[in-house]
Design a protein around this motif. Sequence first.
Motif, PDB file in Angstrom:
ATOM      1  N   HIS A   1       0.862  -1.184   0.000  1.00 52.17           N
ATOM      2  CA  HIS A   1       0.000   0.000   0.000  1.00 52.17           C
ATOM      3  C   HIS A   1       0.899   1.235   0.000  1.00 52.17           C
ATOM      4  CE1 HIS A   1      -2.980   2.946   1.177  1.00 52.17           C
ATOM      5  NE2 HIS A   1      -3.923   2.037   1.044  1.00 52.17           N
TER       6      HIS A   1
ATOM      7  N   ARG B   1     -14.219  12.144   2.809  1.00 55.40           N
ATOM      8  CA  ARG B   1     -13.388  13.352   2.732  1.00 55.40           C
ATOM      9  C   ARG B   1     -14.294  14.543   2.494  1.00 55.40           C
ATOM     10  NH1 ARG B   1      -9.200  10.527  -1.194  1.00 55.40           N
ATOM     11  NH2 ARG B   1      -8.250   9.190   0.350  1.00 55.40           N
TER      12      ARG B   1
ATOM     13  N   CYS C   1     -18.376  15.082  -7.007  1.00 55.62           N
ATOM     14  CA  CYS C   1     -18.358  14.011  -7.994  1.00 55.62           C
ATOM     15  C   CYS C   1     -19.568  14.109  -8.917  1.00 55.62           C
ATOM     16  CB  CYS C   1     -18.381  12.646  -7.299  1.00 55.62           C
ATOM     17  SG  CYS C   1     -16.944  12.340  -6.266  1.00 55.62           S
TER      18      CYS C   1
ATOM     19  N   GLU D   1     -15.543   5.962  -9.528  1.00 57.67           N
ATOM     20  CA  GLU D   1     -14.204   6.099  -8.943  1.00 57.67           C
ATOM     21  C   GLU D   1     -14.092   7.347  -8.058  1.00 57.67           C
ATOM     22  OE1 GLU D   1     -10.320   4.519  -8.502  1.00 57.67           O
ATOM     23  OE2 GLU D   1     -11.844   3.697  -9.819  1.00 57.67           O
ATOM     24  N   CYS D   2     -14.706   8.439  -8.462  1.00 49.94           N
ATOM     25  CA  CYS D   2     -14.652   9.673  -7.671  1.00 49.94           C
ATOM     26  C   CYS D   2     -15.301   9.477  -6.303  1.00 49.94           C
ATOM     27  CB  CYS D   2     -15.335  10.808  -8.424  1.00 49.94           C
ATOM     28  SG  CYS D   2     -15.393  12.372  -7.507  1.00 49.94           S
TER      29      CYS D   2
ATOM     30  N   LYS E   1     -15.644   6.661  -4.723  1.00 44.18           N
ATOM     31  CA  LYS E   1     -14.750   5.769  -3.962  1.00 44.18           C
ATOM     32  C   LYS E   1     -13.602   6.570  -3.355  1.00 44.18           C
ATOM     33  CE  LYS E   1     -11.234   3.722  -5.715  1.00 44.18           C
ATOM     34  NZ  LYS E   1     -10.066   4.089  -4.928  1.00 44.18           N
ATOM     35  N   ASN E   2     -12.999   7.432  -4.155  1.00 51.53           N
ATOM     36  CA  ASN E   2     -11.851   8.207  -3.673  1.00 51.53           C
ATOM     37  C   ASN E   2     -12.227   9.232  -2.616  1.00 51.53           C
ATOM     38  OD1 ASN E   2     -10.077   6.795  -5.286  1.00 51.53           O
ATOM     39  ND2 ASN E   2     -10.198   8.268  -6.959  1.00 51.53           N
ATOM     40  N   SER E   3     -13.501   9.611  -2.562  1.00 50.76           N
ATOM     41  CA  SER E   3     -13.918  10.572  -1.540  1.00 50.76           C
ATOM     42  C   SER E   3     -14.397   9.874  -0.257  1.00 50.76           C
ATOM     43  CB  SER E   3     -15.029  11.477  -2.077  1.00 50.76           C
ATOM     44  OG  SER E   3     -16.208  10.737  -2.284  1.00 50.76           O
TER      45      SER E   3
ATOM     46  N   SER F   1      -7.799   7.167   3.158  1.00 49.21           N
ATOM     47  CA  SER F   1      -6.757   6.687   2.245  1.00 49.21           C
ATOM     48  C   SER F   1      -6.668   5.179   2.158  1.00 49.21           C
ATOM     49  CB  SER F   1      -5.410   7.264   2.661  1.00 49.21           C
ATOM     50  OG  SER F   1      -5.001   6.704   3.886  1.00 49.21           O
TER      51      SER F   1
ATOM     52  N   THR G   1      -7.259   4.084  -1.386  1.00 52.25           N
ATOM     53  CA  THR G   1      -6.652   4.967  -2.386  1.00 52.25           C
ATOM     54  C   THR G   1      -5.277   4.441  -2.716  1.00 52.25           C
ATOM     55  OG1 THR G   1      -7.888   6.811  -1.448  1.00 52.25           O
ATOM     56  CG2 THR G   1      -6.084   7.365  -2.929  1.00 52.25           C
TER      57      THR G   1
END
Length: 144
Positions: free
Chosen positions: A74, A97, A102, A131-132, A134-136, A140, A143
């Motif tokens: 990771h 976050r 998104c 994906e956006c 998921k990333n928010s 981390s 990520t």
Amino acid sequence: MPNTARWAATLTLTATAVCGPLAGGAHAAPDSVSPGLYAPSALVLTVGHGYSAATATPERAATLNCAPTASGTHPAAIKACAELRAYGGDFDALPDRDGAMCTKQFSPVVVTAVGVWQGKRVSYEHTFANECVKNSSGMSVFTF
């Protein structure tokens, strides 16, 4: 990749992540702390596109070992372990976050975590709209 091959790959990565830190030299230095004093925390994390882990093709995978120290493939192992410790290993409790914007495009992304957390078996799966999103979500940990 057929489901059988995907599961075989996931189980191999899990076994490596869980058992790898346990293997080592037979003799420890007198001042060192024995890894046996810590409950194992070793996970294999995957990300793929699809509705569920059964139908998605894993696109990325990372190992995350959190005991006795943070390690693995990771890219932010120290930060991811700290976040999981702060929320007791509960992936659903990881906060989103702030300020993420998104689109409403639907392109499902599924994440999984398989292994052990503080000595207890973990099998987690969650599908995000894209994906956006998921990333928010989840800080981390996913990520990579």
